[in-house]
Design a protein around this motif. Structure first.
Motif, mmCIF file in Angstrom:
data_model
loop_
_atom_site.group_PDB
_atom_site.id
_atom_site.type_symbol
_atom_site.label_atom_id
_atom_site.label_comp_id
_atom_site.label_asym_id
_atom_site.label_seq_id
_atom_site.Cartn_x
_atom_site.Cartn_y
_atom_site.Cartn_z
ATOM 1 N N ALA A 44 0.269 26.373 42.537
ATOM 2 C CA ALA A 44 0.976 27.299 43.186
ATOM 3 C C ALA A 44 1.995 26.655 44.274
ATOM 4 O O ALA A 44 2.857 27.300 44.501
ATOM 5 N N GLY A 45 1.577 25.494 44.850
ATOM 6 C CA GLY A 45 2.331 24.962 45.939
ATOM 7 C C GLY A 45 3.903 24.628 45.241
ATOM 8 O O GLY A 45 4.706 24.916 45.757
ATOM 9 N N THR A 46 3.788 24.203 44.146
ATOM 10 C CA THR A 46 5.016 23.889 43.351
ATOM 11 C C THR A 46 5.834 25.159 42.936
ATOM 12 O O THR A 46 7.002 25.190 43.375
ATOM 13 N N LEU A 47 4.992 26.520 42.647
ATOM 14 C CA LEU A 47 5.801 27.516 42.282
ATOM 15 C C LEU A 47 6.439 28.112 43.707
ATOM 16 O O LEU A 47 7.421 28.310 43.602
ATOM 17 N N TYR A 48 5.712 28.268 44.576
ATOM 18 C CA TYR A 48 6.124 28.892 46.023
ATOM 19 C C TYR A 48 7.363 28.106 46.302
ATOM 20 O O TYR A 48 8.203 28.566 47.026
ATOM 21 N N GLY A 49 7.046 26.708 46.462
ATOM 22 C CA GLY A 49 8.250 26.009 46.657
ATOM 23 C C GLY A 49 9.657 26.349 45.942
ATOM 24 O O GLY A 49 10.829 26.462 46.445
ATOM 25 N N ALA A 50 9.512 26.223 44.709
ATOM 26 C CA ALA A 50 10.523 26.752 43.738
ATOM 27 C C ALA A 50 11.252 28.009 43.759
ATOM 28 O O ALA A 50 12.415 28.334 44.140
ATOM 29 N N LEU A 51 10.319 28.880 44.269
ATOM 30 C CA LEU A 51 10.613 30.263 44.496
ATOM 31 C C LEU A 51 11.553 30.432 45.754
ATOM 32 O O LEU A 51 12.670 30.890 45.709
ATOM 33 N N ASN A 52 11.084 29.650 46.773
ATOM 34 C CA ASN A 52 11.771 29.651 48.169
ATOM 35 C C ASN A 52 13.328 29.071 47.943
ATOM 36 O O ASN A 52 14.166 29.365 48.375
ATOM 37 N N ASN A 53 13.338 28.112 46.982
ATOM 38 C CA ASN A 53 14.659 27.197 46.691
ATOM 39 C C ASN A 53 15.441 28.123 46.073
ATOM 40 O O ASN A 53 16.722 28.131 46.275
ATOM 41 N N LEU A 54 14.905 28.813 44.970
ATOM 42 C CA LEU A 54 15.716 29.736 44.030
ATOM 43 C C LEU A 54 16.263 31.086 44.920
ATOM 44 O O LEU A 54 17.225 31.483 44.692
ATOM 45 N N LEU A 55 15.412 31.405 45.858
ATOM 46 C CA LEU A 55 15.703 32.550 46.611
ATOM 47 C C LEU A 55 16.872 32.154 47.639
ATOM 48 O O LEU A 55 17.959 32.616 47.660
ATOM 49 N N ASP A 56 16.856 30.926 48.213
ATOM 50 C CA ASP A 56 18.088 30.135 49.073
ATOM 51 C C ASP A 56 19.223 30.194 48.219
ATOM 52 O O ASP A 56 20.417 30.150 48.752
ATOM 53 N N LYS A 57 19.232 29.698 47.058
ATOM 54 C CA LYS A 57 20.233 29.664 46.089
ATOM 55 C C LYS A 57 20.862 30.948 45.508
ATOM 56 O O LYS A 57 22.016 30.976 44.946
ATOM 57 N N GLY A 58 20.032 31.952 45.748
ATOM 58 C CA GLY A 58 20.452 33.379 45.319
ATOM 59 C C GLY A 58 20.272 33.557 43.828
ATOM 60 O O GLY A 58 20.978 34.291 43.101
ATOM 61 N N TRP A 59 19.442 32.415 43.371
ATOM 62 C CA TRP A 59 19.305 32.817 41.699
ATOM 63 C C TRP A 59 18.293 33.768 41.539
ATOM 64 O O TRP A 59 18.277 34.213 40.270
ATOM 65 N N ILE A 60 17.437 34.101 42.642
ATOM 66 C CA ILE A 60 16.326 35.218 42.288
ATOM 67 C C ILE A 60 16.257 36.150 43.344
ATOM 68 O O ILE A 60 17.044 35.411 44.708
ATOM 69 N N GLU A 61 15.879 37.158 43.388
ATOM 70 C CA GLU A 61 15.578 37.934 44.746
ATOM 71 C C GLU A 61 14.338 38.526 44.770
ATOM 72 O O GLU A 61 13.671 38.522 43.651
ATOM 73 N N ALA A 62 13.930 38.695 46.280
ATOM 74 C CA ALA A 62 12.269 39.228 46.318
ATOM 75 C C ALA A 62 12.569 40.653 46.361
ATOM 76 O O ALA A 62 13.535 41.209 46.785
ATOM 77 N N LEU A 63 11.701 41.495 45.413
ATOM 78 C CA LEU A 63 11.873 43.121 45.591
ATOM 79 C C LEU A 63 10.804 43.374 46.723
ATOM 80 O O LEU A 63 10.086 43.024 47.133
ATOM 81 N N PRO A 64 11.368 44.557 47.256
ATOM 82 C CA PRO A 64 10.683 45.121 48.128
ATOM 83 C C PRO A 64 9.182 45.874 47.757
ATOM 84 O O PRO A 64 9.199 46.068 46.234
ATOM 85 N N LYS A 65 8.223 45.490 48.368
ATOM 86 C CA LYS A 65 6.768 45.885 48.102
ATOM 87 C C LYS A 65 6.704 47.447 47.830
ATOM 88 O O LYS A 65 7.236 48.060 48.816
ATOM 89 N N ASN A 66 6.011 47.818 46.910
ATOM 90 C CA ASN A 66 5.815 49.215 47.061
ATOM 91 C C ASN A 66 4.425 49.490 47.157
ATOM 92 O O ASN A 66 3.487 48.714 47.351
ATOM 93 N N VAL A 67 4.037 50.642 47.212
ATOM 94 C CA VAL A 67 2.609 51.256 47.391
ATOM 95 C C VAL A 67 1.791 50.810 46.510
ATOM 96 O O VAL A 67 0.492 50.317 46.608
ATOM 97 N N ASN A 68 2.014 50.855 44.933
ATOM 98 C CA ASN A 68 1.131 50.294 43.946
ATOM 99 C C ASN A 68 1.032 49.359 43.858
ATOM 100 O O ASN A 68 -0.097 48.702 43.364
#
Length: 113
Positions: A44-68
């Motif tokens: 989990a720690g490795t993944l979330y560190g990687a996700l933050n790095n990928l977000l910073d680089k603009g290679w992924i985006e976080a989608l808005p949370k929905n009700v479901n």
């Protein structure tokens, strides 16, 4: 002069591949493990560190949370897809060059026998 190629780690490569469809963190961990037949597991720690790095680089985006779905989901961006395509070309070059050398060596050894 060629563009500088960035070699992706397996974790980053598989994370990007897993995000061609929206997924949350645990889903990414499961998909990476499945794609690699259990060879690559992400903590989990490795993944979330990687996700933050990928977000910073603009290679992924976080989608808005929905009700479901209250879990944060991520999706690869056009820039992230470009990085995957570049990595595929880099890996193919490695494979092609390795095959050439191995086949040449096998041919040379076969002629000497």
């Amino acid at each position: 002069m060629q563009n500088e190629q960035i070699a992706l780690t397996e974790a980053v490569y598989y994370t990007l591949l897993s995000l061609y469809k929206p997924l949350h963190g645990y889903g990414i961990m499961q998909k990476v493990e499945m794609m690699s037949a259990g060879r690559v597991t992400l903590a989990a720690g490795t993944l979330y560190g990687a996700l933050n790095n990928l977000l910073d680089k603009g290679w992924i985006e976080a989608l808005p949370k929905n009700v479901n779905n209250r879990k944060k989901e991520y999706l690869i961006t056009a820039q992230g897809k470009k990085m995957v395509e570049m990595e595929l070309l880099r890996l193919q070059e490695l494979i092609n060059n390795g095959k050439k050398i191995v086949e040449m060596e096998e041919k040379d050894n076969g002629e000497k026998s």
